[in-house]
Enzyme design. Structure first.
Site, PDB file in Angstrom:
ATOM      1  N   TYR A 285       3.874   1.550  -0.921  1.00 16.46           N
ATOM      2  CA  TYR A 285       4.412   1.616  -2.229  1.00 16.46           C
ATOM      3  C   TYR A 285       3.509   2.230  -3.404  1.00 16.46           C
ATOM      4  O   TYR A 285       3.855   3.078  -4.321  1.00 16.46           O
ATOM      5  CB  TYR A 285       4.966   0.306  -2.936  1.00 16.46           C
ATOM      6  CG  TYR A 285       5.811   0.067  -4.209  1.00 16.46           C
ATOM      7  CD1 TYR A 285       7.219   0.485  -4.272  1.00 16.46           C
ATOM      8  CD2 TYR A 285       4.878  -0.071  -5.446  1.00 16.46           C
ATOM      9  CE1 TYR A 285       7.600   0.552  -5.662  1.00 16.46           C
ATOM     10  CE2 TYR A 285       5.515  -0.075  -6.486  1.00 16.46           C
ATOM     11  CZ  TYR A 285       6.922   0.120  -6.768  1.00 16.46           C
ATOM     12  OH  TYR A 285       7.646   0.352  -7.773  1.00 16.46           O
TER      13      TYR A 285
ATOM     14  N   GLU B 269       3.536 -18.270 -10.236  1.00 21.61           N
ATOM     15  CA  GLU B 269       4.288 -17.841  -8.880  1.00 21.61           C
ATOM     16  C   GLU B 269       4.586 -18.956  -7.944  1.00 21.61           C
ATOM     17  O   GLU B 269       4.069 -19.865  -7.803  1.00 21.61           O
ATOM     18  CB  GLU B 269       2.917 -17.030  -8.230  1.00 21.61           C
ATOM     19  CG  GLU B 269       3.519 -16.046  -7.214  1.00 21.61           C
ATOM     20  CD  GLU B 269       3.642 -14.469  -7.657  1.00 21.61           C
ATOM     21  OE1 GLU B 269       3.106 -14.386  -8.689  1.00 21.61           O
ATOM     22  OE2 GLU B 269       3.925 -13.794  -7.029  1.00 21.61           O
TER      23      GLU B 269
ATOM     24  N   ASN C 186       0.765  -1.204   0.155  1.00 23.21           N
ATOM     25  CA  ASN C 186       0.088   0.123   0.202  1.00 23.21           C
ATOM     26  C   ASN C 186       0.912   1.054  -0.085  1.00 23.21           C
ATOM     27  O   ASN C 186       0.455   2.386  -0.841  1.00 23.21           O
ATOM     28  CB  ASN C 186      -1.116  -0.031   1.096  1.00 23.21           C
ATOM     29  CG  ASN C 186      -2.245  -0.929   1.073  1.00 23.21           C
ATOM     30  OD1 ASN C 186      -2.194  -1.286  -0.101  1.00 23.21           O
ATOM     31  ND2 ASN C 186      -2.976  -0.980   2.082  1.00 23.21           N
TER      32      ASN C 186
ATOM     33  N   LYS D 268      -6.574  -4.973  -4.300  1.00 23.93           N
ATOM     34  CA  LYS D 268      -6.027  -5.086  -3.167  1.00 23.93           C
ATOM     35  C   LYS D 268      -7.002  -5.189  -1.898  1.00 23.93           C
ATOM     36  O   LYS D 268      -7.833  -4.602  -1.800  1.00 23.93           O
ATOM     37  CB  LYS D 268      -4.826  -4.011  -2.900  1.00 23.93           C
ATOM     38  CG  LYS D 268      -3.799  -3.945  -3.855  1.00 23.93           C
ATOM     39  CD  LYS D 268      -2.967  -5.259  -3.669  1.00 23.93           C
ATOM     40  CE  LYS D 268      -1.442  -5.035  -4.536  1.00 23.93           C
ATOM     41  NZ  LYS D 268      -0.475  -4.221  -3.961  1.00 23.93           N
TER      42      LYS D 268
ATOM     43  N   SER E  36       3.997  -5.984 -14.753  1.00 23.93           N
ATOM     44  CA  SER E  36       3.045  -5.616 -13.526  1.00 23.93           C
ATOM     45  C   SER E  36       1.812  -5.613 -13.669  1.00 23.93           C
ATOM     46  O   SER E  36       1.346  -5.178 -14.807  1.00 23.93           O
ATOM     47  CB  SER E  36       3.742  -5.025 -12.466  1.00 23.93           C
ATOM     48  OG  SER E  36       4.240  -3.488 -13.013  1.00 23.93           O
TER      49      SER E  36
ATOM     50  N   ARG F 220      11.230 -12.457 -12.931  1.00 20.63           N
ATOM     51  CA  ARG F 220      10.752 -11.475 -13.477  1.00 20.63           C
ATOM     52  C   ARG F 220      11.826 -10.461 -13.571  1.00 20.63           C
ATOM     53  O   ARG F 220      12.022  -9.764 -14.903  1.00 20.63           O
ATOM     54  CB  ARG F 220       9.501 -11.020 -12.554  1.00 20.63           C
ATOM     55  CG  ARG F 220       9.036  -9.723 -13.623  1.00 20.63           C
ATOM     56  CD  ARG F 220       7.616  -9.227 -13.082  1.00 20.63           C
ATOM     57  NE  ARG F 220       7.622  -8.661 -11.956  1.00 20.63           N
ATOM     58  CZ  ARG F 220       6.559  -8.131 -11.236  1.00 20.63           C
ATOM     59  NH1 ARG F 220       5.342  -8.178 -11.939  1.00 20.63           N
ATOM     60  NH2 ARG F 220       6.554  -7.843  -9.862  1.00 20.63           N
TER      61      ARG F 220
ATOM     62  N   CYS G 215      19.934  19.907  15.843  1.00 23.74           N
ATOM     63  CA  CYS G 215      20.194  18.547  15.071  1.00 23.74           C
ATOM     64  C   CYS G 215      20.577  17.678  16.447  1.00 23.74           C
ATOM     65  O   CYS G 215      21.461  17.787  16.926  1.00 23.74           O
ATOM     66  CB  CYS G 215      20.946  18.678  14.054  1.00 23.74           C
ATOM     67  SG  CYS G 215      21.531  17.060  13.387  1.00 23.74           S
TER      68      CYS G 215
ATOM     69  N   CYS H 135      18.356  19.596   9.467  1.00 21.01           N
ATOM     70  CA  CYS H 135      19.388  20.110   9.968  1.00 21.01           C
ATOM     71  C   CYS H 135      20.183  21.067   8.885  1.00 21.01           C
ATOM     72  O   CYS H 135      20.226  20.791   7.946  1.00 21.01           O
ATOM     73  CB  CYS H 135      20.094  18.950  10.440  1.00 21.01           C
ATOM     74  SG  CYS H 135      21.965  19.358  10.446  1.00 21.01           S
TER      75      CYS H 135
ATOM     76  N   LYS I 258      -4.568 -13.391  -5.768  1.00 21.51           N
ATOM     77  CA  LYS I 258      -3.228 -12.631  -6.105  1.00 21.51           C
ATOM     78  C   LYS I 258      -2.263 -13.185  -5.075  1.00 21.51           C
ATOM     79  O   LYS I 258      -2.293 -13.058  -3.856  1.00 21.51           O
ATOM     80  CB  LYS I 258      -3.331 -11.009  -5.839  1.00 21.51           C
ATOM     81  CG  LYS I 258      -2.141 -10.357  -5.988  1.00 21.51           C
ATOM     82  CD  LYS I 258      -2.213  -9.094  -6.133  1.00 21.51           C
ATOM     83  CE  LYS I 258      -0.952  -8.376  -6.283  1.00 21.51           C
ATOM     84  NZ  LYS I 258       0.229  -8.701  -5.450  1.00 21.51           N
TER      85      LYS I 258
END
Length: 676
Positions: A38, A177, A36, A318, A84, A138, A412, A430, A117
């Site tokens: 990504y 897969e 998610n 998903k 993909s 792949r 910092c 910083c 999936k």
């Protein structure tokens, strides 16, 4: 309104992040973020490119798939790219996917093949006359790794295709897969733990790591399984008409497919299947992170075609994230490469989304205040698939009485330099720049990179060793390493030849260009193009150092915010000290003879297809030297398209928009007039 330079800087940051996470996921088999998270990065980049197509970067990952192949296995080119899939995350997205298909296939009946999936490693299997001859990962979608010996150890994977009712093809390429079923994964981890060996974070990591073992005996000892999901090539053609038929045909040849498969006559049925599988998910034998929806009819798939990195006829649906409650035990601040201060919540460990989570980034002080999260708070932590977990909700009703509001540190935590956060920005930084140890290693990596000072051989292993020996406090120390030759020889696997090669590369890097040097400094917001514009505008480093913000703003490709970053960089005393040491060490470039002629200044050009006389990188550099901005996509703002062989969709779009197109010979003639 954002300036082009700021948009490009944002694109570059997203591209670098995605590349980093691609490497972790596809190459190292150690995902650093969840799917998610990504997907959010990827969609941010795609949205920017859609809004500003003329600024699309040539190396954008939206035109690629996955990561690069490791060098320890033979590299194999995929005859049919392993693309993909796009993603949908809710019913609204799913229905929009269906509408796009219906618009391209008006008045046609559409059926959907719906599959699990699987959360494993995608591979391609080649069979000649029914015999398995090659297995390939792949990789980046175009090339992968030859893992034939390892895939031959997978027990349920057929090594010979034989069935009395199915004619064996002369050549067959099957995609599928490789994964590790849940029970096998649990047994493997239990056995490893009993032996005091490393355990795996999840079944996908275990499967991917097993396939990349150089010793096939290790792969053979692991409980791996292969599930087919499609046919890439078949000679003679199988004559099948649908995905559903294709998968059934593969089972007749001896392949296993995922334990659930549906054929739906409407997108509403697809949604019902999704909800059913979501309920059954805990009871499945394998890990899944969603469902794959494909147009079932193979001819309709051909009509729909492909985008640059994904098919139009398929998508991944998903599953939603998982959530768990825990307690914030502390909040501290980490300093990144560019000096960004990132707050990190240290959590009471909690199991969520399949892993134990003990740290969560809070991103910035604004996010802390938005959530109103404090030490001692009870929080809901969200995690989906392999996405980096995040705090989704704070429960103030459980807050301790003395819980204090979190404040941005004034100094910092690493180098004690002042922390700055310009008005209107979300990120605090910083101000230590090249002086800050936290920023040092990434600053050095950037400084020595190919497009900067290009110090060949000074890779991560060298840099880490030199930092460990305290020989690199900043980039200027690189040019004093010759004073420590004896210490360098003590580094493991660094003999006399390696040390001499490094010394030679460092010496060679002293002759550079002003543009490369400016880029190498790693000033925030200053990429290659901006560095080149600064060099062309100011001509000397002294002039650039003395430039005020107004002068910097007038530079092409420099916006208001970037101008302030450049000005602040040269205002910092420690940065000037490092610059002086670099110049004293002998870094130099040719003095400008005259202002550079830039007849294409401000124009947007596109280079596409294959050029015979030069690579696209060289063509890009030639155009940039004339002042052009070279984009990765064609838009109404494009001035000209240089089209080589197999130019494809960019040429089609240019012709549709009536944009000027040059073939290679015309382009060479055009360049010749500026070659005097």
């Amino acid at each position: 309104m954002m300036q082009p330079a700021d948009i490009v800087a944002q694109m570059r940051q997203l591209i670098q992040l995605i590349a980093k996470h691609n490497h972790a996921y596809y190459v190292m088999d150690q995902p650093s973020i969840t799917d998610n998270e990504y997907d959010q990065l990827f969609h941010q980049l795609k949205a920017l490119e859609a809004e500003y197509p003329e600024l699309t970067q040539a190396d954008t990952p939206t035109n690629r798939v996955g990561g690069q192949a490791l060098s320890k296995f033979e590299t194999v080119t995929h005859a049919v790219p392993m693309l993909s899939l796009g993603n949908v995350f809710n019913q609204e997205d799913l229905f929009a996917f269906a509408r796009r298909i219906e618009e391209r296939l008006p008045n046609q009946q559409i059926q959907y093949d719906v599959e699990l999936k699987l959360d494993g490693l995608a591979i391609s299997l080649w069979y000649e006359n029914g015999v398995l001859v090659r297995g390939v990962t792949r990789g980046d979608g175009e090339t992968g790794e030859d893992i034939t010996q390892n895939v031959k150890t997978i027990r349920n994977l057929p090594k010979h295709l034989q069935h009395h009712s199915v004619e064996t093809p002369r050549f067959l390429e099957v995609r599928g897969e490789v994964l590790m079923p849940k029970q096998g994964f649990e047994r493997l981890n239990a056995a490893n733990e009993a032996k005091g060996e490393k355990t795996f974070a999840n079944p996908r990591n275990a499967a991917a790591g097993s396939l990349r073992q150089l010793d096939p005996a290790i792969a053979a000892s692991r409980p791996l399984a292969f599930y087919a999901y499609g046919i890439a090539q078949c000679e003679p053609h199988h004559g099948l008409g649908s995905m559903h038929e294709s998968l059934q045909w593969l089972t007749q040849l001896g392949f296993e497919i995922a334990e659930r498969q549906f054929l739906c006559s409407s997108i509403q049925e697809v949604q019902q299947c999704y909800e059913q599988i979501q309920q059954e998910r805990p009871d499945l034998a394998v890990e899944i992170d969603g469902m794959v929806i494909k147009v079932d009819d193979l001819k309709q798939q051909q009509q729909l075609g492909f985008l640059s990195r994904e098919p139009r006829w398929a998508t991944a649906y998903k599953f939603p994230a998982e959530v768990a409650m825990t307690t914030v035990e502390n909040i501290d601040w980490q300093v990144g490469r560019t000096g960004t201060l990132t707050p990190v919540a240290r959590l009471q460990p909690v199991f969520v989304g399949g892993v134990t989570v003990s740290n969560v980034t809070l991103h910035n002080i604004g996010e802390i205040h938005r959530l109103d999260v404090r030490v001692g708070d009870r929080v809901s932590v969200y995690r989906s698939g392999d996405v980096i977990p995040k705090v989704e909700k704070v429960w103030p009703e459980f807050r301790p009485e003395l819980a204090e509001i979190v404040q941005l540190p004034e100094q910092c935590p690493v180098c004690s330099s002042p922390v700055v956060m310009p008005e209107g920005e979300a990120l605090a930084r910083c101000s230590g720049g090249l002086y800050c140890a936290a920023q040092r290693i990434e600053a050095i990596r950037h400084f020595v990179s190919r497009k900067a000072l290009d110090i060949e051989g000074l890779g991560d292993r060298w840099v880490e060793s030199l930092l460990h020996l305290d020989l690199l406090k900043d980039v200027a120390d690189i040019y004093h390493l010759h004073e420590h030759r004896e210490q360098l020889l003590t580094i493991e696997k660094m003999g006399e030849k390696s040390v001499q090669n490094l010394m030679d590369a460092i010496e060679a890097s002293k002759k550079t260009t002003l543009a490369r040097f400016i880029y190498a400094l790693g000033i925030r917001g200053v990429g290659e193009t901006t560095a080149r514009m600064l060099a062309n505008t100011f001509q000397t480093l002294d002039a650039l150092k003395q430039a005020d913000i107004e002068a910097l703003k007038k530079t092409p490709d420099v916006g208001d915010i970037t101008a302030e970053w450049i000005y602040d960089f040269f205002l910092a005393e420690h940065n000037i000290e490092v610059l002086d040491r670099l110049l004293a060490a002998g870094i130099h470039w040719d003095a400008p003879l005259a202002p550079t002629r830039q007849p294409l200044n401000g124009e947007s050009w596109v280079v596409t297809g294959t050029l015979e006389t030069m690579g696209r990188d060289e063509a890009t550099q030639r155009l940039q030297a004339l002042g052009a901005r070279v984009s990765g996509s064609v838009s109404s703002k494009t001035k000209c398209v240089v089209a080589g062989e197999k130019a494809g969709s960019k040429l089609d779009k240019a012709e549709k928009l009536q944009i000027r197109v040059m073939n290679e010979q015309e382009f060479l003639a055009f360049l010749a007039q500026y070659s005097a």
